[in-house]
Motif scaffolding. Structure first.
Motif, PDB file in Angstrom:
ATOM      1  N   LEU A  26       0.866  -1.175   0.000  1.00 16.27           N
ATOM      2  CA  LEU A  26       0.000   0.000   0.000  1.00 16.27           C
ATOM      3  C   LEU A  26       0.906   1.229   0.000  1.00 16.27           C
ATOM      4  N   ASN A  57       1.172   5.766  -0.534  1.00 15.55           N
ATOM      5  CA  ASN A  57       0.647   7.109  -0.755  1.00 15.55           C
ATOM      6  C   ASN A  57       1.844   8.057  -0.754  1.00 15.55           C
ATOM      7  N   TRP A 113      -3.654  11.525   6.154  1.00 14.64           N
ATOM      8  CA  TRP A 113      -3.858  11.248   4.730  1.00 14.64           C
ATOM      9  C   TRP A 113      -4.515  12.376   3.974  1.00 14.64           C
ATOM     10  N   GLU A 171      -5.308   9.008   0.550  1.00 14.98           N
ATOM     11  CA  GLU A 171      -5.494   7.717   1.195  1.00 14.98           C
ATOM     12  C   GLU A 171      -4.663   6.659   0.468  1.00 14.98           C
ATOM     13  N   GLY A 208      -3.306   3.398  -1.428  1.00 12.61           N
ATOM     14  CA  GLY A 208      -3.894   2.468  -2.390  1.00 12.61           C
ATOM     15  C   GLY A 208      -2.902   1.367  -2.707  1.00 12.61           C
ATOM     16  N   ALA A 209      -3.413   0.272  -3.237  1.00 14.60           N
ATOM     17  CA  ALA A 209      -2.570  -0.868  -3.575  1.00 14.60           C
ATOM     18  C   ALA A 209      -1.691  -0.532  -4.780  1.00 14.60           C
ATOM     19  N   CYS A 213       0.154  -1.354  -8.069  1.00 17.69           N
ATOM     20  CA  CYS A 213      -0.225  -2.282  -9.132  1.00 17.69           C
ATOM     21  C   CYS A 213       0.696  -2.078 -10.329  1.00 17.69           C
ATOM     22  N   GLU A 220      -0.172  -7.474  -8.491  1.00 21.75           N
ATOM     23  CA  GLU A 220       0.026  -6.693  -7.272  1.00 21.75           C
ATOM     24  C   GLU A 220       1.040  -7.349  -6.350  1.00 21.75           C
TER      25      GLU A 220
END
Length: 146
Positions: free
Chosen positions: A49, A51, A80, A84, A86-87, A89, A95
């Motif tokens: 994850l 950000n 955040w 926020e 995020g995964a 990719c 992933e």
């Protein structure tokens, strides 16, 4: 692309193409690049994850989780705002990644910048998925938080 410098230090477990990508994103200061390894099982494949202010990895083998560098300090909804996590990719849709962290060092030897590089386990794509500035000291504790 910036070439590796004589004073750069790259961990032996860092894939060479990932080290090259992490070096390219640096601002020409010396860097330390360390591979991420799960403390629980020794795994080297993660979902991540990310950000703008941090990253958290989860081991694909055992599910063990760890924050990278000082991410945990800023990993809350209050911090955040509009960013926020995020995964991460890969463009191929995967992933799962090998991961490494580059620590850019100032003239005083303190960490000034952190970059998280990921290498897709499916197709080998490498990229910098998160990076952030460090504006405090001392920073030695960050070097073991990968």
């Amino acid at each position: 692309m910036r070439p590796m410098r004589a004073d750069d230090q790259v961990g032996e477990d860092v894939p060479p193409e990932l080290a090259t990508v992490l070096r390219r994103g640096d601002d020409s200061r010396p860097v330390l690049i360390a591979a991420c390894v799960c403390a629980e099982c020794g795994g080297r494949v993660f979902s991540v994850l990310v950000n703008a202010s941090g990253a958290e990895r989860e081991c694909a083998g055992c599910g063990g989780r760890a924050f990278l560098a000082d991410s945990e300090e800023y990993w809350s909804e209050e911090c955040w705002e509009d960013d926020e996590p995020g995964a991460a990719c890969c463009p191929c849709g995967s992933e799962e990644f090998e991961a490494a962290v580059a620590f850019s060092l100032g003239a005083d030897g303190e960490v000034r910048w952190v970059a998280v590089g990921l290498r897709c386990t499916r197709d080998g794509f490498c990229g910098i998925y998160a990076d952030w500035k460090i504006d405090y000291g001392p920073t030695g504790h960050l070097l073991t938080s990968v």
